[in-house]
Scaffold this motif. Structure first.
Motif, mmCIF file in Angstrom:
data_model
loop_
_atom_site.group_PDB
_atom_site.id
_atom_site.type_symbol
_atom_site.label_atom_id
_atom_site.label_comp_id
_atom_site.label_asym_id
_atom_site.label_seq_id
_atom_site.Cartn_x
_atom_site.Cartn_y
_atom_site.Cartn_z
ATOM 1 N N LEU A 216 30.426 11.248 99.806
ATOM 2 C CA LEU A 216 28.985 11.478 100.002
ATOM 3 C C LEU A 216 28.733 12.285 101.272
ATOM 4 O O LEU A 216 27.904 13.199 101.297
ATOM 5 N N ARG A 298 25.998 7.401 89.319
ATOM 6 C CA ARG A 298 26.918 8.049 90.283
ATOM 7 C C ARG A 298 26.558 9.526 90.443
ATOM 8 O O ARG A 298 26.509 10.055 91.554
ATOM 9 N N ASP A 301 23.501 9.934 92.494
ATOM 10 C CA ASP A 301 23.808 9.828 93.931
ATOM 11 C C ASP A 301 24.284 11.169 94.486
ATOM 12 O O ASP A 301 23.938 11.564 95.609
ATOM 13 N N ASP A 311 14.899 10.365 96.318
ATOM 14 C CA ASP A 311 15.021 8.952 95.955
ATOM 15 C C ASP A 311 14.010 8.577 94.870
ATOM 16 O O ASP A 311 14.221 7.635 94.113
ATOM 17 N N ASP A 315 17.235 8.559 87.700
ATOM 18 C CA ASP A 315 18.632 8.999 87.645
ATOM 19 C C ASP A 315 18.806 10.135 86.646
ATOM 20 O O ASP A 315 19.535 11.094 86.901
#
Ligand code: NAD
Length: 386
Positions: A216, A298, A301, A311, A315
């Motif tokens: 990340l 994932r 992210d 945010d 997703d």
């Protein structure tokens, strides 16, 4: 859960870090160094700089400068033969992933003999070879911190993945100043390679909290700076961020493995001599679009770490934004299609089944959140033509 972590013993990072080399050599109780590099590093004067730093510290340093891009088993044999002419107790790899991977291979062949194909996966190679200090000059492969080397077998055109503690350098010097001379095309290819490492490490089935953290952080550094270094190679702050990001991505994928992009990319490189970062770049948007449904959270992210989703985005929206961004990135960085690169479609079809076999045998596709059948992999390869 037990997470295995492999790291070099020490890493010096930052502008001018190269000056730490003599002390690193002394810390290894070594005194006879072979610098393993390529002709470009000689032309740019980097080899002279390294040799004088070592000579000024009374360390003997010879040079082997005939490594080649995307090293082959015969290029490694030539390096090993030259290195056997003296009693070197330390290798210093100076260059991109190709020079570093060449030195990793030589380190183990010098100590234990044999041919590189004796050391390819699924064998795990954990013996200690000649100590290697890696000095990367591209912000890309992360090879300076990984436990891998990638060597093409000339006889079979297989890009062999070799894995184990043996291939993790004992030490690395990550000095972004060495990357200021990288031309735009290579800057783009190597930068996308690093971004691919970070994304694949994060979505890999072998990801751990250790690799997640580095992956990340790597994406946060690489994504906003890749276009900057491509358009202005003298942008020092962006070059520094890219170098840090590439090394962090290396730490991530060395410990979590790469996945489907790399698995399918190596055969393209081996058969059609497409540079490693470029074949990854060609595949990254297509493979990401194929894979997101199996690990939406994932990939979302990743989109957020790369600042292409917020945010507040769902997703599934974040995944779409990620795929869109990867397509746009390729366009802006001028990543060619297979056809534009000059690959022959009939030759591609001829070797398609072998490429699929080699990709599966490398083990990387099995780490992907969505593992394609051979038929699906063929369809994914064919999508690169559209
Ligand atoms: P590279 O080492 O092949 O270098 C590409 C070209 O850039 C060469 O001509 C080189 O001379 C030139 N170059 C390098 N640094 C330069 C600089 N500072 N200024 C000007 N020119 C410079 O490219 P790469 O992408 O760094 O490495 C690719 C190789 O790394 C492939 O063989 C790939 O399979 C391998 N790889 C290894 C790992 C690993 O973990 N071991 C990971 C990814 C890729």
């Amino acid at each position: 859960m037990i997470a295995s972590v492999t790291l070099p013993r020490t890493i010096e990072m930052g502008g001018g870090a190269i000056k730490q080399l003599p002390q690193m050599v002394k810390n290894l109780a070594a005194s006879r160094v072979l610098i393993v590099t390529d002709p470009t590093m000689v032309q740019l004067g980097y080899v002279d700089t390294l040799q004088s730093i070592l000579h000024n510290a009374d360390i003997h340093a010879d040079v082997y400068s005939d490594t080649i891009p995307e090293p082959t088993s015969s290029s490694i044999d030539a390096l090993v033969e030259a290195a056997r002419q003296d009693d070197f107790d330390c290798l210093v790899a100076l260059g991109g992933g190709s020079a570093i991977d060449s030195a990793k291979a030589a380190s183990i062949l010098l100590a234990f003999g044999g041919k590189m194909r004796d050391y390819k996966v699924p064998r795990m190679v954990n013996e200690s070879g000649i100590p290697l200090i890696a000095v990367p000059t591209t912000a890309g492969t992360g090879s300076e911190v990984t436990r891998f080397t990638v060597i093409t077998d000339d006889e079979t055109d297989e890009k062999m993945l070799c894995v184990g503690l043996s291939f993790a350098p004992v030490a690395a010097i990550v000095d972004y100043e060495l990357t200021l001379s990288v031309p735009a095309r290579i800057t783009a290819d190597t930068g996308i390679d690093a971004l691919t490492h970070a994304i694949e490490a994060y979505v890999s089935k072998k990801a751990t909290p250790f690799s997640d953290y580095h992956a990340l952080e790597a994406m946060r550094l690489l994504a906003p700076n890749l276009r900057r270094v491509f358009h202005d190679g003298r942008d020092v702050a962006a070059r520094e961020a890219m170098m840090q990001g590439a090394t962090l991505a290396g730490l991530a994928f060395s410990n979590a493995s790469v996945a489907l992009v790399h698995g399918m990319s190596r055969p393209i490189g081996a058969f059609f001599h497409v540079p490693h970062g470029l074949s990854n770049a060609m595949l990254l948007p297509t493979i990401t679009a194929f894979s997101v449904e199996a690990a939406e959270h994932r990939y979302a992210d990743c989109a957020r770490a790369m600042a292409v989703a917020s945010d507040d985005d769902s997703d599934s929206l974040a995944c779409q934004q990620l795929v869109d961004e990867l397509v746009k990135l390729n366009q802006e960085l001028g990543v060619p299609t297979l056809a534009e690169f000059g690959v022959s479609a009939s030759h591609f079809d001829q070797v398609l089944d072998t490429m699929i076999d080699q990709a599966i045998a490398s083990g990387s596709p099995a780490n992907n959140p969505r593992v394609p059948s051979p038929q699906q992999m063929a369809a994914l390869y064919q999508q690169l033509w559209t």
